[in-house]
Structure formats: structure tokens, C-alpha cells
Design an enzyme around this catalytic site. Structure first.
Site, PDB file in Angstrom:
ATOM      1  N   ASP A   1     -16.772  -6.158   7.836  1.00 20.86           N
ATOM      2  CA  ASP A   1     -15.651  -6.937   7.311  1.00 20.86           C
ATOM      3  C   ASP A   1     -16.171  -7.941   6.285  1.00 20.86           C
ATOM      4  OD1 ASP A   1     -12.566  -7.299   8.438  1.00 20.86           O
ATOM      5  OD2 ASP A   1     -13.295  -9.086   7.388  1.00 20.86           O
TER       6      ASP A   1
ATOM      7  N   ARG B   1      13.955   0.320   7.071  1.00 20.45           N
ATOM      8  CA  ARG B   1      12.805   1.236   7.127  1.00 20.45           C
ATOM      9  C   ARG B   1      12.582   1.659   8.573  1.00 20.45           C
ATOM     10  NH1 ARG B   1       7.790  -1.184   4.501  1.00 20.45           N
ATOM     11  NH2 ARG B   1       8.700  -0.301   2.602  1.00 20.45           N
TER      12      ARG B   1
ATOM     13  N   LYS C   1      -1.902   2.153  -1.970  1.00 23.16           N
ATOM     14  CA  LYS C   1      -1.973   3.060  -0.826  1.00 23.16           C
ATOM     15  C   LYS C   1      -1.687   4.498  -1.242  1.00 23.16           C
ATOM     16  CE  LYS C   1      -3.008   0.246   2.582  1.00 23.16           C
ATOM     17  NZ  LYS C   1      -4.316   0.346   3.259  1.00 23.16           N
TER      18      LYS C   1
ATOM     19  N   GLN D   1      18.515  -6.931   7.784  1.00 19.21           N
ATOM     20  CA  GLN D   1      17.559  -5.908   7.391  1.00 19.21           C
ATOM     21  C   GLN D   1      16.921  -5.286   8.640  1.00 19.21           C
ATOM     22  OE1 GLN D   1      17.359  -9.206   6.872  1.00 19.21           O
ATOM     23  NE2 GLN D   1      15.286  -9.902   6.368  1.00 19.21           N
TER      24      GLN D   1
ATOM     25  N   ASP E   1     -18.893  -7.124   1.218  1.00 20.94           N
ATOM     26  CA  ASP E   1     -17.764  -6.993   0.297  1.00 20.94           C
ATOM     27  C   ASP E   1     -17.672  -5.537  -0.135  1.00 20.94           C
ATOM     28  OD1 ASP E   1     -15.855  -7.062  -1.669  1.00 20.94           O
ATOM     29  OD2 ASP E   1     -16.780  -8.672  -2.838  1.00 20.94           O
TER      30      ASP E   1
ATOM     31  N   TYR F   1       0.903  -3.216  -3.591  1.00 17.33           N
ATOM     32  CA  TYR F   1       0.346  -2.714  -2.335  1.00 17.33           C
ATOM     33  C   TYR F   1       0.685  -1.237  -2.100  1.00 17.33           C
ATOM     34  CZ  TYR F   1      -0.500  -2.457   2.727  1.00 17.33           C
ATOM     35  OH  TYR F   1      -0.935  -2.104   3.981  1.00 17.33           O
TER      36      TYR F   1
ATOM     37  N   ASN G   1       4.514  -1.074  10.315  1.00 15.04           N
ATOM     38  CA  ASN G   1       4.699  -2.393  10.939  1.00 15.04           C
ATOM     39  C   ASN G   1       4.026  -2.523  12.305  1.00 15.04           C
ATOM     40  OD1 ASN G   1       6.434  -3.546   8.854  1.00 15.04           O
ATOM     41  ND2 ASN G   1       7.988  -2.098   9.560  1.00 15.04           N
TER      42      ASN G   1
ATOM     43  N   LYS H   1       2.978 -10.865   9.801  1.00 12.43           N
ATOM     44  CA  LYS H   1       4.162 -10.016   9.681  1.00 12.43           C
ATOM     45  C   LYS H   1       5.266 -10.519  10.606  1.00 12.43           C
ATOM     46  CE  LYS H   1       1.711  -6.015   7.949  1.00 12.43           C
ATOM     47  NZ  LYS H   1       1.499  -4.550   8.042  1.00 12.43           N
ATOM     48  N   ALA H   2       6.431  -9.877  10.498  1.00 13.18           N
ATOM     49  CA  ALA H   2       7.642 -10.418  11.133  1.00 13.18           C
ATOM     50  C   ALA H   2       7.506 -10.701  12.631  1.00 13.18           C
ATOM     51  CB  ALA H   2       8.828  -9.490  10.866  1.00 13.18           C
TER      52      ALA H   2
END
Length: 330
Positions: free
Chosen positions: A35, A287, A154, A221, A55, A150, A179, A193-194
Site C-alpha cells: 500500500d 443503481r 476502471k 436515490q 507507490d 473514476y 458499493n 461511502k454512504a
């Protein structure tokens, strides 16, 4: 030259990577965890694996990371929740350097299997304009119109994996994550995230006594959320499968953001006043993951219910918030 028992996990200091390393340790295989962050900033770290700070945007770092490995899981990327990826498109695009150099390094060293973590952000926006979304099948990525920045990185990296397999014989596998959430991940600072953000906001509202919560968007949403244990199980199964094309890895349990808040409030035993921030980043309107292909190919799909996963996540974030809270003056 490869060994049969060395597995490399990049992004190992992050959320999904940390859980994957934890799971791989149970197999008795040698693990190299890589990492960018200093080791003391990793979400999970283990003394019985080789922990490397590097890196991976640099070609030399990738060559060193992949040396001697038989398997590579590439989970490394500069990313976060919608607030981050909508404001940092160039940074997200630069992750293409990681996958490109790591594919080259894996081919150079004779790696046998290579996994790339893609995202549901590759899917064309036209399929995600309504909260009553039809679940996204793998074919919906084309004609291409992914999330700017993003999503384009991908999608391009998926194609790189395909062509390294077709042209050079490197066995690549790709999963499109939907998600992912759970303990031992980002819960504050703008990259969360949410599910983590909602858990944190509910906890802070209770601790502060405000009993109010700010929700990004109008709450209507829709999304599906996959618990981390399902993600790790699916990732490993896809890596070892004969599934050549990118495949969905996500829950099919669709909820609105308001319903997500309902669940967290119920877990916390509280009802909060809701304030909707309509100008905040909120991504697509709807989604969900179509799991037809993964059910057909693996006879399996993510099955941990949202309520069950949120209970685990809420408890962990609750402890983290309390630990981070300032100590009252004597």
C-alpha cells in the site's frame, strides 16, 4: 520466476484489501501486502505477512511488488465516495498507472492469475437515471458512458486486463464491485461511502444531542450495498474461476437512501430530523446489481442482508467515533 504460494494484495492498507489479506492468512499461504500509506495508517495490518509501502504508480515499484508471486489481487486505487470522485477526477484517472504497470510486472514475472477490482461506476449513465432502476447487467457498460474520471479509468483498465489475457496469456479476472461496506474502512474525512457516512452521522447526532442528520440529495436515490464478507468471498471465487469477462459482484437488495437511514436509526434506537442537501454530490439516481451471470457461473451471489451488515458496521464505527472524540476537560 514465481512460487506457488505467494499472493500479492495491492491496496492492502485500505478497506477491502485489509479484509482480503485477513482472509488469505487463513490458508497458510505467503502474503505480500502492498500500500502507499505508511503501515501505521493501514486499516488492518498483520505481523505474519510481508508488509510493503510502495507507490505503485511507479513502474519499478510494481516490478518489485510482483516479483516471485503466483497470484496478484490489484485493489489499489485513489478513490472514495461520490463526494471525492466527483471532485478529484484527475487523481482517479491516474490510478490507470497502477494497473498498467502492475499488469506489465505480472507478465514479466510469470504471475499465474491476476485480479482487477473494477466498479459499477463503469456503467452507462443512461441506465441509471431513475430510482426505479432496472438492475444493471454486464452488457450495460457499452456503449460506454461511465462515471467521469473514476469510471473511465476502471473501464479502460478492464480492457487492459482483457488484452493482456488475449495477447500475452496472463490469466486475468475482473469483478465490478457494487458499493462495498463494513468495518475497518473509511468512515470520515470525505472519502467514506454512504453506509459509513450515515452510521457516523447518526452516531454524532446522538452523541451531540442535536438529533439531526444531513442527507446528500433528496433521499430518494437508490443503491444496493454489499457487505465486505460477501465481497471477499466473491473476489476469491472469481479469481479462481474460468469467468473471462468482467462480472458483477454486488448485492441485489435495492434501497433508497432514506431507507438506509431508517435502518441505521432503528439500529441506534433513535429517530432524527432530516435535512436534505440537494446541491451535494449524489451520483446517479439509481443503481442495482443484476446477479444473473454470477448465479449461473458460480451458483452463488452475495447474501448477507443489509440489516445484518449494518449492525456490524454501526457497532465498529460507534467505537471508532467514541475513541476519536476529545476527552472532556477535568
Amino acid at each position: 520466476m514465481t512460487t506457488d504460494d505467494l499472493t500479492v494484495v495491492t491496496g492492502a492498507g485500505g478497506f477491502i484489501g485489509g479484509h482480503l489479506v485477513a482472509d488469505l492468512r487463513g490458508d497458510g499461504r505467503a502474503v505480500r501486502a502492498v500500500d502507499l500509506k505508511p503501515v501505521d495508517e493501514w486499516y488492518q495490518r498483520f505481523d505474519d505477512v510481508e508488509n510493503v509501502v510502495a507507490d505503485l504508480r511507479q513502474e519499478r515499484a510494481c516490478l518489485e511488488a510482483a516479483e516471485g508471486a503466483s497470484t496478484v489481487y490489484n485493489l489499489a486505487a485513489d478513490m472514495g465516495g461520490m463526494g471525492f470522485i466527483e471532485s478529484n477526477r484527475a487523481l482517479c484517472m491516474l490510478s490507470v498507472l497502477i494497473n498498467t504497470h502492475l499488469l506489465q510486472a505480472s507478465y514479466h514475472h510469470g504471475v499465474k492469475r491476476y485480479f482487477f477490482s473494477s466498479s459499477a461506476c463503469v456503467y452507462a449513465a443512461e441506465h441509471q437515471r431513475s430510482p426505479e432502476v432496472i438492475a444493471l447487467s454486464e452488457a450495460d457498460a457499452y456503449p460506454a458512458h461511465p462515471e467521469d474520471g473514476y469510471g473511465w479509468e476502471k473501464l479502460f483498465s478492464e480492457r487492459m486486463c482483457r488484452h493482456f489475457r488475449e495477447d500475452f496469456g496472463l490469466e486475468t479476472r475482473v469483478a465490478r464491485y457494487h458499493n462495498v461496506y463494513g468495518p475497518h474502512g473509511t468512515w470520515a474525512g470525505g472519502r467514506e461511502k454512504a453506509p459509513a457516512a450515515i452510521c457516523r452521522k447518526v452516531i454524532e447526532a446522538v452523541m451531540s444531542g442535536s438529533l439531526e442528520i444531513e442527507i446528500w440529495g433528496d433521499g430518494k436515490q437508490t443503491r444496493s450495498f454489499m457487505y465486505i464478507d460477501d465481497c471477499v468471498e466473491g473476489t476469491r471465487a472469481i479469481l479462481h474461476s474460468d469467468i473471462l469477462e468482467p462480472i458483477n459482484l454486488g448485492s441485489a437488495e435495492l434501497v433508497t437512501i432514506d431507507e438506509l437511514v431508517d435502518l441505521v436509526e432503528d439500529i441506534a434506537g433513535v429517530t432524527l430530523k432530516r435535512r436534505y442537501k440537494l446541491d451535494a454530490p449524489q451520483g446517479v439516481r439509481g443503481r442495482n446489481s443484476d446477479n444473473t451471470r454470477i448465479l449461473d457461473r458460480l451458483g452463488w451471489q452475495p447474501g448477507i442482508g443489509l440489516r445484518e451488515g449494518l449492525e456490524q458496521t454501526y457497532r465498529w464505527i460507534h467505537d471508532e467515533v467514541r475513541r476519536a472524540a476529545p476527552v472532556p476537560a477535568a
